[in-house]
Scaffold this motif. Structure first.
Motif, short mmCIF file in Angstrom:
data_model
loop_
_atom_site.label_atom_id
_atom_site.label_comp_id
_atom_site.label_asym_id
_atom_site.label_seq_id
_atom_site.Cartn_x
_atom_site.Cartn_y
_atom_site.Cartn_z
N MET A 87 19.09 57.97 15.77
CA MET A 87 20.04 56.94 16.18
C MET A 87 19.82 55.65 15.39
O MET A 87 20.27 54.58 15.80
CB MET A 87 19.89 56.68 17.69
CG MET A 87 20.05 57.91 18.57
SD MET A 87 21.70 58.67 18.49
CE MET A 87 22.59 57.62 19.64
N SER B 182 23.07 52.58 22.16
CA SER B 182 23.73 53.88 22.24
C SER B 182 22.80 54.96 22.79
O SER B 182 23.24 56.07 23.06
CB SER B 182 24.21 54.31 20.85
OG SER B 182 25.12 53.38 20.33
N SER B 183 21.52 54.65 22.96
CA SER B 183 20.54 55.70 23.29
C SER B 183 20.23 55.95 24.77
O SER B 183 19.72 57.03 25.09
CB SER B 183 19.22 55.40 22.56
OG SER B 183 19.41 55.39 21.17
N GLY C 55 28.55 62.18 17.71
CA GLY C 55 28.54 61.23 18.82
C GLY C 55 29.93 61.18 19.41
O GLY C 55 30.51 62.23 19.71
N GLY D 273 25.91 59.57 23.38
CA GLY D 273 24.64 60.25 23.59
C GLY D 273 24.77 61.70 24.03
O GLY D 273 23.95 62.55 23.64
N SER E 11 27.44 54.59 25.71
CA SER E 11 26.16 55.30 25.69
C SER E 11 26.32 56.75 26.13
O SER E 11 25.71 57.66 25.57
CB SER E 11 25.18 54.55 26.59
OG SER E 11 24.16 55.39 27.03
N ALA F 202 22.84 64.96 22.60
CA ALA F 202 21.86 65.59 23.49
C ALA F 202 22.16 67.08 23.67
O ALA F 202 21.26 67.93 23.64
CB ALA F 202 21.87 64.88 24.84
N VAL G 149 13.28 61.05 19.27
CA VAL G 149 14.46 60.20 19.25
C VAL G 149 14.12 58.94 18.46
O VAL G 149 13.21 58.20 18.83
CB VAL G 149 14.93 59.81 20.67
CG1 VAL G 149 16.13 58.88 20.62
CG2 VAL G 149 15.26 61.05 21.48
N LEU H 6 21.47 59.35 26.30
CA LEU H 6 20.86 60.43 25.53
C LEU H 6 19.43 60.69 25.97
O LEU H 6 19.04 61.83 26.27
CB LEU H 6 20.88 60.03 24.04
CG LEU H 6 19.94 60.77 23.08
CD1 LEU H 6 20.52 62.13 22.75
CD2 LEU H 6 19.74 59.96 21.80
N TRP I 49 27.49 48.86 21.36
CA TRP I 49 26.72 49.67 20.41
C TRP I 49 26.14 48.71 19.39
O TRP I 49 26.20 47.49 19.58
CB TRP I 49 27.58 50.78 19.78
CG TRP I 49 28.84 50.29 19.10
CD1 TRP I 49 29.64 49.26 19.54
CD2 TRP I 49 29.42 50.75 17.89
NE1 TRP I 49 30.69 49.09 18.67
CE2 TRP I 49 30.58 49.99 17.66
CE3 TRP I 49 29.08 51.75 16.99
CZ2 TRP I 49 31.40 50.19 16.55
CZ3 TRP I 49 29.90 51.95 15.90
CH2 TRP I 49 31.05 51.17 15.69
N ARG J 45 13.16 52.83 28.19
CA ARG J 45 14.01 54.04 28.28
C ARG J 45 13.22 55.22 28.85
O ARG J 45 13.74 56.01 29.61
CB ARG J 45 14.54 54.44 26.90
CG ARG J 45 15.26 53.38 26.11
CD ARG J 45 16.55 52.93 26.76
NE ARG J 45 17.27 52.03 25.86
CZ ARG J 45 17.95 50.97 26.28
NH1 ARG J 45 18.03 50.67 27.57
NH2 ARG J 45 18.58 50.21 25.41
#
Lengths: 448, 448
Positions: free
Chosen positions: A77, A12-13, A126, A398, A394, A402, A6, A16, A176, A44
């Motif tokens: 991303m 935004s992550s 997305g 995401g 998100s 994903a 990633v 995901l 975002w 994360r």
């Protein structure tokens, strides 16, 4: 073990990454999260045994290439300017790429190379772009099966504060990459209205806003979103006389942002020396001519723009901090970065506030074999964020990416080349999983 | 045998290619000229035993990479959008690159990678940028040696028709890639004037023109050229209170081009379907709002822009062909390409006409150790084209790049990394060879 990389651990992550880690054990994945700031990535991953956080500056090509080489799928991303380079390196090293950003012409041009390398370069996967394409294609295919011809297609997307979370005068929240808000419409916009193609330059886009009534939300405004026309062919809407993709905002955003554009502030090319030490007011002063007369900076800015020095727009520009005598203190070189910094600071969601994602599709359909009967199909998705957990942004940005990664790694996306998710093979599978996760559109049909 | 690859055989390349082929035998070079249109490349090579013409679409990455891999030096004359990719591939494959285009941030960021790969990535090595940097550095270094401090630096560059060749009302001629004329100032401009940084957005650049008197030419106009400020540090002008690089035109160009920018026509992102079949008038109509009232298109355009429907600017827009009812017939998709096509068609040099290249540097210098004596240094280069042989543009853009290639291959440019020719090691050697080829500045010094 399959390896997922990633790139970018920004706003935004989170969803995901959380989704990928959750499914890592069962599917035999290892997830590497790379960010310029390793602490961001580490936060994360949160020590997950199937995950690793690494520091990676995407400008360090050697390291970027090395990481891509090791991976089976890259979920990219990063900012739009890195899309092409990452896609190109993925093709070179036979690694699939998924991205939630717009696909530019150069990534489109990689189609044959990607096919030769037997990889999928999947962009616009997305929310908007992403879910909007998939739900549009599903709606259009449904209409077509019933013998209908789409004569008008309007689609609106937005990530904004929920109506219960409107604590700032600009009625917006950064959920975002603020860069994308700052540079919105930088290349202008193009759409088709009643058979006429209309092209609007950047400095006019926010002047050409219009009113949109959204069920359950009330009166909103929209401005034209990039190149709507290009989706006419992609969606197969040969007979549409109107084809418009718009961005929704609470009323008042566009008239304010118009002035920011007219000043020239959304500029990420011209580098301002010693930007950290300069005050916001000093930076703003650079954007008005020396000869502009008036007593003080607000007056001179108003004169230059020919707007009221005491009106609502000027109040918002002041509230945003553009006239502040504080040094910007920012780690950046451009006025676009100054704007990003201000938006991030002033338009953050409050602790107890939540964001909202809105997608609306409006189709005007004619049924030639049913006496030319006409109907209007409206399909709406409204999703709210969970304060202090995941933003709606998100989740909706995401999740499609994903799911696409998962489908790729389980060999359930048997397609190669450079694509966006408008192929039935891609969108049916993803929409099914989105619905299972609770992301479903409400559809209403009325005669016209 | 050393291998030189020239990418792009357009209007700026003839002199370059001719020079390289002329020196190929003596130096043991082989010169491959690549262009999308192999006929173009073949025409330049003209069957020379030391040269080869090949078809190469720079979008075909695999082929581009293969060619770069085989070469010792790439002279990259492709459009700016390819600079980064070509530079990156050159670094990957240990090939030097020389380019006459502006170096963007991403190419600058390749500095360390280029050093590691032991190659030189030399950009801005043409006329403007190129010779202007070299002559500026030489002037500045001379002033500094005499104890002077540069307080103001103004530099003007241009490639325009000679005064004896002004056959069209726009008083301009296309002698290089028209794309660069069409997209001029697309990211706005920035300069320093009397200590104040001023930033001008695209839609205002051509409104902020000013008068410049050029010796031997008379009254010209100038508009600010890109990021002048960035050269303050590059040139080492820490004490300059004014730092302006401008583009020279015959008076009247800017007021006309301003309206073309305000319409939004210089747009290379939005793709217009079926462009070849549409008339110029149809394309123009796309850029004005539906609601604009007025009887006919010229009237409606004038109303939208708030300019006189019968004045001089409107006359020029009409003369250019923007209102023509002919189909564009162009092989392209954007309004920027429509403009390029019109410029190329309408603003070609006539058979007996010649172009002219003008570079002017104006330095205001103070000598602190000589009682703060002040002087103004003006240095001017005016070079004329030879009708039906080489344009002044092709000679002045191509020669510095060709000389740089020669110096690289004879190991006389012992420098690696990403550079522009402001290092003494680079500019002294090239200026010497330029002077030998007859390209020399005239300098005048006056007290102020």
């Amino acid at each position: 073990m399959k390896k997922i990389l990633v790139l970018g651990a920004g706003q935004s992550s989170p969803f995901l990454i959380s989704y990928l880690l959750e499914h890592a054990e069962a599917n035999g994945w290892f997830v590497t999260v790379a960010d310029r700031d390793v602490n961001f990535a580490a936060k994360r991953v949160a020590g997950h045994p199937r995950g690793d956080a690494i520091a990676l500056d995407a400008k360090d090509m050697a390291m970027l290439t090395a990481q891509i080489k090791k991976s089976d799928v890259v979920v990219n991303m990063l900012a739009p300017s890195f899309q092409h380079l990452v896609a190109w390196e993925c093709v070179q090293h036979h690694t699939h790429m998924i991205s939630a950003s717009y696909r530019d012409q150069r990534v489109r041009d990689l189609h044959t190379d990607a096919q030769r390398a037997d990889v999928l370069i999947l962009c616009e996967c997305g929310l908007d772009p992403g879910i909007d394409h998939m739900s549009s294609m599903s709606l259009i295919s449904d209409v077509r099966e019933r013998g209908g011809i789409v004569e008008a297609f309007l689609s609106y997307g937005s990530g904004i504060p929920a109506p219960d979370s409107l604590s700032n005068p600009m009625k917006y929240a950064i959920t975002w990459n603020p860069r994308n808000v700052v540079m919105a419409a930088e290349h202008g916009a193009q759409y088709l209205k009643s058979g006429q193609i209309k092209i609007v330059p950047h400095w006019q886009v926010f002047r050409r806003s219009w009113v949109v009534e959204v069920e359950g939300l009330g009166t909103m405004e929209a401005y034209p979103n990039r190149d709507s026309l290009s989706y006419k062919r992609i969606y197969g809407l040969d007979n549409a006389e109107t084809m418009i993709r718009g961005t929704l905002r609470y009323p008042g955003w566009s008239e304010t942002w118009l002035q920011i554009v007219r000043l020239g502030l959304p500029n990420e090319e011209l580098r301002i020396p010693d930007l950290a030490k300069r005050t916001y007011a000093e930076v703003l002063e650079m954007f008005i001519p020396i000869s502009t007369s008036g007593d003080n900076l607000p007056q001179r800015v108003a004169n230059h723009l020919q707007i009221s020095p005491t009106g609502n727009i000027m109040e918002k520009l002041k509230w945003l901090g553009l006239f502040s005598e504080e040094p910007t203190g920012i780690d950046g070189e451009t006025s676009a970065e100054v704007l990003s910094h201000l938006l991030q600071k002033k338009l953050a969601l409050g602790e107890t506030e939540r964001d909202m994602v809105v997608l609306v599709h409006e189709l005007e359909v004619r049924y030639p074999e049913d006496n030319n009967r006409r109907e209007k199909v409206v399909s709406t998705l409204i999703e709210y964020g969970e304060p202090n957990r995941f933003t709606a942004m998100s989740k909706t940005v995401g999740l499609p990416a994903a799911i696409a990664a998962k489908l790729l790694l389980t060999d359930d996306l048997p397609i190669t080349g450079s694509h966006i998710p408008t192929h039935a093979a891609i969108y049916s599978a993803i929409l099914r999983e989105l619905a299972a996760a609770g992301l479903e559109f409400k559809k209403s049909v009325s005669a016209v």
